[in-house]
Write an enzyme that holds these catalytic residues in place. Sequence first.
Site, PDB file in Angstrom:
ATOM      1  N   GLY A   1       0.838  -1.195   0.000  1.00 28.44           N
ATOM      2  CA  GLY A   1       0.000   0.000   0.000  1.00 28.44           C
ATOM      3  C   GLY A   1       0.866   1.235   0.000  1.00 28.44           C
ATOM      4  O   GLY A   1       2.064   1.156   0.289  1.00 28.44           O
TER       5      GLY A   1
ATOM      6  N   CYS B   1       5.299  -6.138   1.476  1.00 26.03           N
ATOM      7  CA  CYS B   1       5.639  -4.718   1.387  1.00 26.03           C
ATOM      8  C   CYS B   1       5.041  -3.933   2.569  1.00 26.03           C
ATOM      9  O   CYS B   1       5.434  -4.149   3.693  1.00 26.03           O
ATOM     10  CB  CYS B   1       5.201  -4.170   0.028  1.00 26.03           C
ATOM     11  N   TYR B   2       4.071  -3.065   2.325  1.00 19.76           N
ATOM     12  CA  TYR B   2       3.472  -2.336   3.450  1.00 19.76           C
ATOM     13  C   TYR B   2       2.963  -3.328   4.498  1.00 19.76           C
ATOM     14  O   TYR B   2       3.028  -3.055   5.704  1.00 19.76           O
ATOM     15  CB  TYR B   2       2.324  -1.435   2.972  1.00 19.76           C
TER      16      TYR B   2
ATOM     17  N   HIS C   1       7.741  -7.723  -3.834  1.00 21.55           N
ATOM     18  CA  HIS C   1       6.439  -8.171  -4.338  1.00 21.55           C
ATOM     19  C   HIS C   1       6.529  -9.538  -5.017  1.00 21.55           C
ATOM     20  O   HIS C   1       6.901  -9.615  -6.191  1.00 21.55           O
ATOM     21  CB  HIS C   1       5.888  -7.137  -5.322  1.00 21.55           C
TER      22      HIS C   1
ATOM     23  N   GLU D   1       4.160 -11.281  -6.031  1.00 19.67           N
ATOM     24  CA  GLU D   1       3.033 -11.491  -6.951  1.00 19.67           C
ATOM     25  C   GLU D   1       3.284 -10.977  -8.360  1.00 19.67           C
ATOM     26  O   GLU D   1       2.545 -11.292  -9.276  1.00 19.67           O
ATOM     27  CB  GLU D   1       1.764 -10.847  -6.365  1.00 19.67           C
TER      28      GLU D   1
ATOM     29  N   ASP E   1     -18.952 -10.461 -20.953  1.00 25.97           N
ATOM     30  CA  ASP E   1     -19.535 -10.636 -19.623  1.00 25.97           C
ATOM     31  C   ASP E   1     -21.007 -11.064 -19.676  1.00 25.97           C
ATOM     32  O   ASP E   1     -21.407 -12.043 -19.052  1.00 25.97           O
ATOM     33  CB  ASP E   1     -19.406  -9.361 -18.787  1.00 25.97           C
TER      34      ASP E   1
ATOM     35  N   LYS F   1     -11.618 -10.665 -15.056  1.00 28.36           N
ATOM     36  CA  LYS F   1     -11.934 -10.716 -16.486  1.00 28.36           C
ATOM     37  C   LYS F   1     -11.342 -11.958 -17.173  1.00 28.36           C
ATOM     38  O   LYS F   1     -12.021 -12.631 -17.945  1.00 28.36           O
ATOM     39  CB  LYS F   1     -11.396  -9.456 -17.165  1.00 28.36           C
TER      40      LYS F   1
END
Length: 519
Positions: A59, A86-87, A177, A179, A234, A375
Amino acid sequence: MLTHGNADTIAVLDFGSQYTQLIARRIREMSVYSEIFPCTHPIDEILKGGYGGIILSGGPSSVYDENAPLPPKKLFEAGVPVLGICYGMQAMGYLLGGHVVPAERAEYGRADLRLTRTEGLFAGVRPDGQHGMTVWMSHGDTVMRPPKGFTSLGSTESCPVAAMADEGRRLYAVQFHPEVAHTPQGKIILENFLEVCGVKRQWSMTSFVDASVEAIHAQVGGDRVLCALSGGVDSSVVAVLVHRAVGDQLTCVFVDNGMLRKGEAASVVRTFRDAFNINLVHVDASKRFLDALRGVTDPELKRKRIGAEFIAVFEDEARRLGEIPWLAQGTLYPDVIESGSFRGPSATIKTHHNVGGLPTRMQFKLVEPLRELFKDEVRQLGELLGLPQDIVWRQPFPGPGLAIRVLGEVTEERLGLLRAADAIVQEEVRAAGLERELWQAFAVLLPVRTVGVMGDFRTYSQVIALRAVMSQDAMTADWARLPYELLGKISNRIINEVPGVNRVVFDISSKPPSTIEWE
Ligand code: XMP
């Protein structure tokens, strides 16, 4: 509805990082369901949910900010494995009594992590950097000394404690990170954390379909369901999924506003009515929409008129269809979390894109089976449900359609001209194999005429602009470097095959400061 809050699910607490959704996706890619909560969500509720593990995202804050979002300490005392990223690491370090300093300068980019412990969280990683493991850093505060009970697992040049763990309490934290793709072995770290959590790998799209079909069935019972089908991915996936659950109880209304691309309306009817046997009401309302747009040149007014007309047409149809209590909608996970997230909705949603929403005065109960999906997961689901590739991989197309690409007044003639030019763009981009790589590629009809020559005659005709962009989320976009060969072919074909066009130009602007659409 699905596996919420059980021991095989991971909760991700969002402290406002741009990567929060990516964390959840990575976990799902490992066949474990994960859910995102804003960091302001009551921690007791999350703990009551019985999650197998909790991840604290990164963050933008510093733990020393006046209103820094800090989770209550009991989060770390509940016996649930926690991974701070991280944060998330700084918050953990700070709350548990470590020494955290506001960095003199923020560190951003690739870093080389020297590991002091290669078991546990780092089991299985190999050195792929200069001295250790390549990781992606992006932080301000730094943990200088880990809290009591923790050991440092490694360091980088500017970060003395780049990862730490208290294995006894199953608390882990990394400054970088894991990810993002720039941490090539980040996946291994997340896998190791899932191992610690002991979660079962049972989330898959097939299990999602089964659970959804069951849930939709339970939700609507024997009632009828209405679905506004646009032909986009969608609403198409929603229609097919709900149809699988309730069959003929579902009626889809496809409002053809006359602003669609060449062949699109026919393809929607063919796919849903013929191939899927879905009750489909095809409302050809082109004339109504054209009438509503007569004399309108202002882009926002076009959107408003189209939005209002859509509602009017849809209401007419709904009334004609009799009592239908349920409305199926293609709300996706990013819509759900963005509207309640820590950052608030303003960061990513543009209000003018809500055209096509249904009036609140129509009192429907909502069926939103895609509320938990990203998505790309919706696309995967569409493929699994047997939707054709051209629907599953369709590029985004604005609700107001070609009306905002015919610059100036929309007339039947100008629409026809743009539609013909756009069909050539679509064909050639597809033939070049670039359709999926490009976020969007389309033609725009400009409101000017230019001089040309054709044979011995001087012409004074229309200009088509070609727009092609690369983007991740439409918030920013770069113009696509299309090969000259392809540009030449598209231009030649449009000028030769579309009467009334004597010039094609290529848009080389990025967003911001431009936008993707021209209106
Ligand atoms: P802009 O032009 O703002 O577009 O860069 C960002 C993305 O949104 C789409 N777009 C719309 N979608 N209704 C929609 O449903 C709209 O009025 C609208 N305007 C733009 C655009 O195609 C791009 O993907």
